[in-house]
Design a protein around this motif. Structure first.
Motif, PDB file in Angstrom:
ATOM      1  N   SER A   8       0.977  -1.334   0.098  1.00 27.99           N
ATOM      2  CA  SER A   8       0.080  -0.101   0.060  1.00 27.99           C
ATOM      3  C   SER A   8       0.984   1.328   0.075  1.00 27.99           C
ATOM      4  O   SER A   8       0.890   2.185  -0.881  1.00 27.99           O
ATOM      5  CB  SER A   8      -0.949   0.256   1.050  1.00 27.99           C
ATOM      6  OG  SER A   8      -1.850  -1.110   1.328  1.00 27.99           O
ATOM      7  N   LEU A  24      -3.874   7.647  -0.169  1.00 33.00           N
ATOM      8  CA  LEU A  24      -4.567   6.292   0.331  1.00 33.00           C
ATOM      9  C   LEU A  24      -5.616   6.900   0.994  1.00 33.00           C
ATOM     10  O   LEU A  24      -5.441   7.735   2.084  1.00 33.00           O
ATOM     11  CB  LEU A  24      -3.594   5.511   1.033  1.00 33.00           C
ATOM     12  CG  LEU A  24      -4.072   4.043   1.477  1.00 33.00           C
ATOM     13  CD1 LEU A  24      -4.453   3.142   0.422  1.00 33.00           C
ATOM     14  CD2 LEU A  24      -3.147   3.453   2.398  1.00 33.00           C
ATOM     15  N   LYS A  27      -9.682   2.390   2.350  1.00 31.06           N
ATOM     16  CA  LYS A  27      -9.281   1.004   1.732  1.00 31.06           C
ATOM     17  C   LYS A  27      -9.115   1.359   0.121  1.00 31.06           C
ATOM     18  O   LYS A  27      -8.920   0.295  -0.602  1.00 31.06           O
ATOM     19  CB  LYS A  27     -10.441  -0.007   1.982  1.00 31.06           C
ATOM     20  CG  LYS A  27     -10.750  -0.466   3.276  1.00 31.06           C
ATOM     21  CD  LYS A  27     -11.775  -1.502   3.329  1.00 31.06           C
ATOM     22  CE  LYS A  27     -12.073  -1.788   4.823  1.00 31.06           C
ATOM     23  NZ  LYS A  27     -13.275  -2.631   4.765  1.00 31.06           N
ATOM     24  N   TYR A  28      -8.893   2.560  -0.093  1.00 30.33           N
ATOM     25  CA  TYR A  28      -8.856   2.965  -1.510  1.00 30.33           C
ATOM     26  C   TYR A  28      -7.650   3.906  -1.942  1.00 30.33           C
ATOM     27  O   TYR A  28      -7.146   4.475  -1.077  1.00 30.33           O
ATOM     28  CB  TYR A  28      -9.925   3.567  -2.013  1.00 30.33           C
ATOM     29  CG  TYR A  28     -11.262   2.814  -1.911  1.00 30.33           C
ATOM     30  CD1 TYR A  28     -11.719   2.156  -3.118  1.00 30.33           C
ATOM     31  CD2 TYR A  28     -12.065   3.106  -0.857  1.00 30.33           C
ATOM     32  CE1 TYR A  28     -12.860   1.275  -2.879  1.00 30.33           C
ATOM     33  CE2 TYR A  28     -13.395   2.251  -0.819  1.00 30.33           C
ATOM     34  CZ  TYR A  28     -13.692   1.398  -1.661  1.00 30.33           C
ATOM     35  OH  TYR A  28     -14.857   0.779  -1.675  1.00 30.33           O
ATOM     36  N   VAL A  29      -7.082   3.537  -3.043  1.00 24.50           N
ATOM     37  CA  VAL A  29      -6.145   4.288  -3.784  1.00 24.50           C
ATOM     38  C   VAL A  29      -6.805   5.295  -4.582  1.00 24.50           C
ATOM     39  O   VAL A  29      -7.740   4.923  -5.202  1.00 24.50           O
ATOM     40  CB  VAL A  29      -5.135   3.449  -4.574  1.00 24.50           C
ATOM     41  CG1 VAL A  29      -4.371   4.521  -5.706  1.00 24.50           C
ATOM     42  CG2 VAL A  29      -4.437   2.679  -4.058  1.00 24.50           C
ATOM     43  N   VAL A  42      -7.453  -0.996  -2.755  1.00 26.28           N
ATOM     44  CA  VAL A  42      -6.233  -1.378  -2.498  1.00 26.28           C
ATOM     45  C   VAL A  42      -6.156  -2.995  -2.661  1.00 26.28           C
ATOM     46  O   VAL A  42      -5.506  -3.743  -3.097  1.00 26.28           O
ATOM     47  CB  VAL A  42      -5.329  -1.122  -1.402  1.00 26.28           C
ATOM     48  CG1 VAL A  42      -3.985  -1.479  -1.170  1.00 26.28           C
ATOM     49  CG2 VAL A  42      -5.574   0.449  -1.333  1.00 26.28           C
ATOM     50  N   SER A  43      -7.070  -3.616  -2.049  1.00 24.78           N
ATOM     51  CA  SER A  43      -7.083  -5.022  -1.978  1.00 24.78           C
ATOM     52  C   SER A  43      -7.190  -5.674  -3.408  1.00 24.78           C
ATOM     53  O   SER A  43      -6.762  -6.789  -3.606  1.00 24.78           O
ATOM     54  CB  SER A  43      -8.425  -5.550  -1.191  1.00 24.78           C
ATOM     55  OG  SER A  43      -9.561  -5.016  -1.783  1.00 24.78           O
ATOM     56  N   TYR A  46      -3.730  -5.389  -4.648  1.00 28.18           N
ATOM     57  CA  TYR A  46      -2.749  -6.271  -3.963  1.00 28.18           C
ATOM     58  C   TYR A  46      -2.955  -7.531  -4.467  1.00 28.18           C
ATOM     59  O   TYR A  46      -2.049  -8.508  -4.705  1.00 28.18           O
ATOM     60  CB  TYR A  46      -2.826  -6.272  -2.553  1.00 28.18           C
ATOM     61  CG  TYR A  46      -2.129  -7.180  -1.703  1.00 28.18           C
ATOM     62  CD1 TYR A  46      -0.746  -6.723  -1.649  1.00 28.18           C
ATOM     63  CD2 TYR A  46      -2.351  -8.057  -1.020  1.00 28.18           C
ATOM     64  CE1 TYR A  46       0.292  -7.271  -0.952  1.00 28.18           C
ATOM     65  CE2 TYR A  46      -1.499  -8.864  -0.186  1.00 28.18           C
ATOM     66  CZ  TYR A  46      -0.215  -8.344  -0.142  1.00 28.18           C
ATOM     67  OH  TYR A  46       0.821  -9.131   0.528  1.00 28.18           O
ATOM     68  N   CYS A  62      -1.775  -0.251 -13.410  1.00 29.42           N
ATOM     69  CA  CYS A  62      -2.514   0.562 -12.459  1.00 29.42           C
ATOM     70  C   CYS A  62      -2.322   2.030 -13.266  1.00 29.42           C
ATOM     71  O   CYS A  62      -3.463   2.676 -13.389  1.00 29.42           O
ATOM     72  CB  CYS A  62      -2.002   0.948 -11.206  1.00 29.42           C
ATOM     73  SG  CYS A  62      -2.657  -0.685 -10.114  1.00 29.42           S
TER      74      CYS A  62
END
Length: 128
Positions: A8, A24, A27-29, A42-43, A46, A62
Motif C-alpha cells: 500500500s 491512500l 481502503k482505496y487508492v 487496494v485489496s 494487491y 494501474c
C-alpha cells in the motif's frame, strides 16, 4: 513478496510520481486530476500483485487504467461546432471551480462556449 501494508505504501509512493494527487484514503487508492478522480480498492490491486508476483507489471497496469479513466473526459474541439451559451456567472464555480472559458456578457450573465460532441455538449475549459 511485499506485505499488504508495504505494498500500500509503495504503490502510493510510486503513483505519486506520475499523479501528484495520489493518496491512500481508507481502503482505496485515490488519484485526482481535476475535475476528475479515480478510486481503486487496494485489496484488488494487491490480489493482482499476489497472483503475478510482479510489482512493476501491476504498477504499469494501474497507471494505464488510471490514465484511461482520467483522460476519457479529454476531447479535441471541433471548431466548426462551437456555440456560445449564456449562463449565470456562478455556473461552474464553487468547491471545484471547473475553469470554463468564459467572457462577461451583461449583469450577472457570462458567455460560455460548448462544442457539439454528438449526443452531448461539452463545455470548453481553459488550458491547464
Amino acid at each position: 513478496m511485499l506485505t499488504f501494508a508495504d505494498f500500500s505504501s509503495k504503490i502510493i509512493c510510486d503513483l505519486d510520481k506520475t499523479f501528484p494527487k495520489a493518496r491512500l484514503q481508507g481502503k482505496y487508492v485515490v488519484v485526482e486530476l481535476e475535475p476528475n478522480s479515480v478510486s481503486i480498492p487496494v485489496s484488488s490491486i494487491y490480489r493482482e500483485y499476489q497472483e503475478t508476483k510482479d510489482y512493476g507489471k501491476i504498477l504499469a497496469l494501474c497507471i494505464t487504467i488510471i490514465n484511461d479513466i482520467l483522460s476519457q473526459y479529454k476531447f479535441k474541439i471541433d471548431y466548426k461546432n462551437v456555440y456560445p451559451l449564456l449562463k449565470s456567472r456562478k455556473f461552474g464555480k464553487g468547491e471545484q471551480d471547473l475553469d470554463f472559458y468564459r467572457e462577461e456578457a451583461f449583469a450577472d450573465i457570462d458567455t460560455l462556449y460548448v462544442t457539439n460532441a454528438g449526443e452531448i455538449f461539452r463545455f470548453v475549459q481553459k488550458k491547464r
